[in-house]
Design a protein around this motif. Structure first.
Motif, PDB file in Angstrom:
ATOM      1  N   ASN A 110      -4.133   5.769   5.268  1.00  0.00           N
ATOM      2  CA  ASN A 110      -4.896   5.145   4.182  1.00  0.00           C
ATOM      3  C   ASN A 110      -4.429   3.717   3.925  1.00  0.00           C
ATOM      4  OD1 ASN A 110      -6.565   7.327   3.718  1.00  0.00           O
ATOM      5  ND2 ASN A 110      -5.240   8.237   2.163  1.00  0.00           N
TER       6      ASN A 110
ATOM      7  N   ARG B 125      -6.080   1.602   6.527  1.00  0.00           N
ATOM      8  CA  ARG B 125      -7.506   1.438   6.216  1.00  0.00           C
ATOM      9  C   ARG B 125      -7.697   0.447   5.076  1.00  0.00           C
ATOM     10  NH1 ARG B 125      -8.416   6.276   4.779  1.00  0.00           N
ATOM     11  NH2 ARG B 125      -8.721   7.038   6.915  1.00  0.00           N
ATOM     12  N   ARG B 126      -6.895   0.587   4.015  1.00  0.00           N
ATOM     13  CA  ARG B 126      -7.035  -0.303   2.854  1.00  0.00           C
ATOM     14  C   ARG B 126      -6.634  -1.732   3.213  1.00  0.00           C
ATOM     15  NH1 ARG B 126     -10.097  -1.791  -0.834  1.00  0.00           N
ATOM     16  NH2 ARG B 126      -9.234  -2.303  -2.883  1.00  0.00           N
ATOM     17  N   THR B 127      -5.605  -1.876   4.036  1.00  0.00           N
ATOM     18  CA  THR B 127      -5.183  -3.213   4.485  1.00  0.00           C
ATOM     19  C   THR B 127      -6.310  -3.908   5.227  1.00  0.00           C
ATOM     20  OG1 THR B 127      -2.827  -2.680   4.603  1.00  0.00           O
ATOM     21  CG2 THR B 127      -3.611  -4.441   6.037  1.00  0.00           C
ATOM     22  N   ASN B 128      -6.960  -3.213   6.140  1.00  0.00           N
ATOM     23  CA  ASN B 128      -8.067  -3.809   6.903  1.00  0.00           C
ATOM     24  C   ASN B 128      -9.231  -4.178   5.999  1.00  0.00           C
ATOM     25  OD1 ASN B 128      -6.753  -3.668   9.381  1.00  0.00           O
ATOM     26  ND2 ASN B 128      -7.479  -1.586   9.803  1.00  0.00           N
ATOM     27  N   GLU B 129      -9.515  -3.322   5.005  1.00  0.00           N
ATOM     28  CA  GLU B 129     -10.600  -3.608   4.053  1.00  0.00           C
ATOM     29  C   GLU B 129     -10.318  -4.896   3.282  1.00  0.00           C
ATOM     30  OE1 GLU B 129     -11.867   1.033   2.970  1.00  0.00           O
ATOM     31  OE2 GLU B 129     -10.686  -0.174   1.558  1.00  0.00           O
ATOM     32  N   LEU B 130      -9.077  -5.045   2.808  1.00  0.00           N
ATOM     33  CA  LEU B 130      -8.732  -6.205   1.988  1.00  0.00           C
ATOM     34  C   LEU B 130      -8.661  -7.486   2.820  1.00  0.00           C
ATOM     35  CD1 LEU B 130      -6.097  -4.451  -0.279  1.00  0.00           C
ATOM     36  CD2 LEU B 130      -8.248  -5.454  -1.057  1.00  0.00           C
TER      37      LEU B 130
ATOM     38  N   GLU C 248     -10.471  -8.129   5.351  1.00  0.00           N
ATOM     39  CA  GLU C 248     -11.879  -8.498   5.555  1.00  0.00           C
ATOM     40  C   GLU C 248     -12.478  -9.088   4.289  1.00  0.00           C
ATOM     41  OE1 GLU C 248     -15.273  -9.086   7.611  1.00  0.00           O
ATOM     42  OE2 GLU C 248     -13.621  -7.978   8.544  1.00  0.00           O
ATOM     43  N   GLU C 249     -12.255  -8.416   3.162  1.00  0.00           N
ATOM     44  CA  GLU C 249     -12.853  -8.830   1.896  1.00  0.00           C
ATOM     45  C   GLU C 249     -12.394 -10.220   1.474  1.00  0.00           C
ATOM     46  OE1 GLU C 249     -13.144  -7.183  -2.717  1.00  0.00           O
ATOM     47  OE2 GLU C 249     -12.478  -5.853  -1.108  1.00  0.00           O
TER      48      GLU C 249
ATOM     49  N   ARG D 184      -7.425  -0.490  -6.350  1.00  0.00           N
ATOM     50  CA  ARG D 184      -8.740  -0.658  -6.978  1.00  0.00           C
ATOM     51  C   ARG D 184      -8.662  -0.492  -8.503  1.00  0.00           C
ATOM     52  NH1 ARG D 184      -9.890   2.213  -2.221  1.00  0.00           N
ATOM     53  NH2 ARG D 184     -11.385   1.194  -0.838  1.00  0.00           N
TER      54      ARG D 184
ATOM     55  N   SER E 143       0.840  -1.204   0.000  1.00  0.00           N
ATOM     56  CA  SER E 143       0.000   0.000   0.000  1.00  0.00           C
ATOM     57  C   SER E 143       0.875   1.253   0.000  1.00  0.00           C
ATOM     58  CB  SER E 143      -0.919  -0.002   1.231  1.00  0.00           C
ATOM     59  OG  SER E 143      -1.852  -1.053   1.165  1.00  0.00           O
TER      60      SER E 143
END
Length: 311
Positions: free
Chosen positions: A113, A116-121, A123-124, A155, A104
């Motif tokens: 950021n 935040r993006r690490t946590n989103e991915l 989870e996803e 993205r 990231s």
């Protein structure tokens, strides 16, 4: 306003020495579709993908990513796609969370950021419970999901997947399929190379069949199946003295192949729309049938017809 294709491949050719491994291949990939490159091992699929993603230079031809030439505008073109499988050199001793944070940051995200993006991915891709384990403790399926997660940090509108489920168990393959379908539902375009017929059938909107470096055929799974041998119709004639009448009726009224075994009849329909008229004709002739089955050709049939013994 004309729609820009996600990918335009024009007359792509690659030689290694005197051997031509990709031979004048051209195709377009539409925005928002899953496009499959299907072919046996050594067919040229991965070589095509490496040229599209600027990892390998072609001898001739060109590739455009969202209208941008990969040779003349390489940096801009590369910023528009993600590629799985390019992170094999990641340190096996660091965790999934650390890997995602590093990539990231390398992709220009701020520290907050990136977190935040690490946590989103995590989870996803169902990696939360394993987020802080070293990669050397990951299964093949977990590692493949992490590779895909890393490729999606920015993205990208276009994702290249090079045989993403090779070597995975059936359950993990299905999970990967679900992930890919979700990406497309969110608006991504996916180019997928695979040697698995069921994978191409499950995921691809259109398929290009590659063999010996050449583009053999292109179309939707349904179109490809319809071009190979047609629909198979099987039924049993209830009364034995009506068998000959049924065979004669089919031969006289329909231009199709027929195979008889006692009271069982197998018919190859050239077009599926022959089915209803054939059944109506049998009914008018008062021929009673049972055990009716209709079998569409599979991608296995397509693959065997297009690649086995060719070239």
């Amino acid at each position: 306003m004309s729609v820009i294709n996600a990918i335009e491949v024009s007359h792509l050719t690659k030689k290694f020495g005197i051997k031509t491994v990709v031979d004048d291949v051209s195709f377009n990939v539409k925005q928002g579709e899953v496009f499959g490159l299907l072919g046996p091992n050594g067919a040229g699929k991965t070589t095509i993908l490496r040229m599209m993603t600027t990892l390998l230079r072609s001898n001739s031809g060109n590739v455009k990513i969202f209208g941008h030439d990969t040779l003349k505008e390489g940096r801009l073109a590369r910023s528009m796609f993600g590629l799985t499988g390019q992170y094999a050199s990641i340190d096996e001793d660091i965790s999934a969370r650390e890997n995602l944070m590093i990539f990231s940051r390398l992709n220009g995200l701020s520290r907050s950021n990136s977190k935040r993006r690490t946590n989103e991915l995590l989870e996803e891709f169902s990696l939360v419970t394993s987020a802080d384990k070293a990669l050397k403790n990951f299964s093949g399926g977990m590692r493949r999901r992490l590779d895909l997660a890393v490729s999606l940090i920015t993205r990208p509108a276009l994702i290249f997947l090079d045989e993403p489920t090779t070597g995975l168990d059936p359950r993990t393959r299905t999970q990967m399929w679900d992930t890919i379908k979700k990406l497309v539902a969110q608006g991504s375009t996916v180019l997928l190379t695979t040697q698995y017929l069921d994978e191409a059938d499950q995921l691809a909107d259109r398929i290009a069949v590659i063999d010996h470096g050449k583009l053999i055929k292109i179309g939707t799974p349904t179109e490809l199946k319809q071009q190979v041998g047609g629909t198979s119709l099987n039924f049993t004639v209830k009364e034995i003295d009506q068998v000959d009448t049924a065979v004669k009726l089919v031969k006289d009224e329909f231009d199709t192949s027929i195979h008889q075994n006692d009271q069982q009849i197998n018919i190859k329909l050239k077009k599926i729309d022959q089915l209803t008229p054939l059944l109506v004709s049998l009914q008018r002739a008062k021929i009673t049938i049972s055990n009716l089955t209709v079998q569409e050709p599979s991608l296995d049939d397509v693959f065997m017809d297009l690649t086995v013994g060719k070239n």
